[in-house]
Design an enzyme around this catalytic site. Sequence first.
Site, PDB file in Angstrom:
ATOM      1  CG  HIS A   1      -1.810   1.136   1.375  1.00 54.46           C
ATOM      2  ND1 HIS A   1      -3.154   1.086   1.039  1.00 54.46           N
ATOM      3  CD2 HIS A   1      -1.593   2.392   1.829  1.00 54.46           C
ATOM      4  CE1 HIS A   1      -3.703   2.259   1.272  1.00 54.46           C
ATOM      5  NE2 HIS A   1      -2.780   3.080   1.757  1.00 54.46           N
ATOM      6  CD  GLU A   2       2.018   3.432   3.642  1.00 52.09           C
ATOM      7  OE1 GLU A   2       2.305   4.567   3.190  1.00 52.09           O
ATOM      8  OE2 GLU A   2       0.945   3.187   4.236  1.00 52.09           O
TER       9      GLU A   2
ATOM     10  CG  HIS B   1       0.355   6.202  -0.600  1.00 50.54           C
ATOM     11  ND1 HIS B   1      -0.731   6.926  -1.056  1.00 50.54           N
ATOM     12  CD2 HIS B   1      -0.044   5.585   0.545  1.00 50.54           C
ATOM     13  CE1 HIS B   1      -1.749   6.743  -0.230  1.00 50.54           C
ATOM     14  NE2 HIS B   1      -1.367   5.932   0.738  1.00 50.54           N
TER      15      HIS B   1
ATOM     16  CD  GLU C   1      -4.620   6.098   2.449  1.00 51.85           C
ATOM     17  OE1 GLU C   1      -4.344   4.890   2.642  1.00 51.85           O
ATOM     18  OE2 GLU C   1      -3.769   6.993   2.422  1.00 51.85           O
TER      19      GLU C   1
END
Length: 340
Positions: free
Chosen positions: A135-136, A139, A182
């Site tokens: 997930h990071e 980003h 997100e």
Amino acid sequence: MASSSQLPAPGYRLTGISPRSFQHPADRAATAALASIPYLDRVVRKLIELGYERALRQNYLGSSVRLSEDQLGAVWREHAIAYATLDMADVPDLYLTQYPSPNASAIGSRRPIVVVQSELIRLLDTPQRRAEFAHEAAHILADHQLYLTALQIMLLLTRATPLALPLAPVRTALLEWSRATELSCDRAAALVTRDPLVVCRTLMSLSGGAMVDELDLDVFMRQGLDYAETGSGLERLTRLLLDLGITHPRPVRRTHELMEWVRSGEYDRIAGGDYTTRDEPADARADGGEAVSFYSERISAAFRDAGETVSSVGQQLAGWLRGERDTPADEPGGDSGEDS
């Protein structure tokens, strides 16, 4: 010792994948809206130039543990595997910091770092940690860092002193955009781990914070449907207004959004290798028009459900986000874009 480029499945790499491939429609609309806010980039870059980003980096360097093959190598490899899968050449530094709540974040617009809080390592198992690190990584791949760093700076400043009035609407816009990103990064985590349900389990574990091995994912998913669909108009309006002040969507909504995307067939298509690559031109349709319908419908519908007749609220917010906010000529700063 396993290589840091080892993948979850032999040969599985999303070569050259563009973040546009997994971008949620809300993210696309909010990003287009942010791009149209007058002088936003100038405000954001000015905050970073003042040294707040540098101070954040120094804080973690001085008070956290930088992980590597020689320092909690297994956790480091869980982090690095996401960048190999997303075909990203650079793996950012990973810091472990002691903190009693489970979280991870990517920080820095020029040379990003990832910070993981100790409680997250204790709480999550290996597949769930991989989902969080993926997930990071998403980003960073999507270049969210400039705006995310500015938002973190604004939130830190707000805790210390009331935010200056001209910056308050910028923070509101950045929060809306942050929540939308997100949803995109949850999709990327599902692609990297090749298991959407592990992303849902991760969200459930982070929400519960204890006895996660005994939690039932099916029950949690049904809870998400209750959150999205039940309640009076006033309850739904209150929920919307509460959501406007947070950086992340509610976890139950995130699971619902992710599984809707999986059921659409998009997850299988992308995991199978059919996706937009970084060398393909951006979609010209991703403009402010999408933001108008997204924001005005979302907000004005909530007010209508509450019996109010303020449908202009959504249009006003959408207009401001698109840069259509009118400034009278005689208002200070109305005829100049210069910094004060």
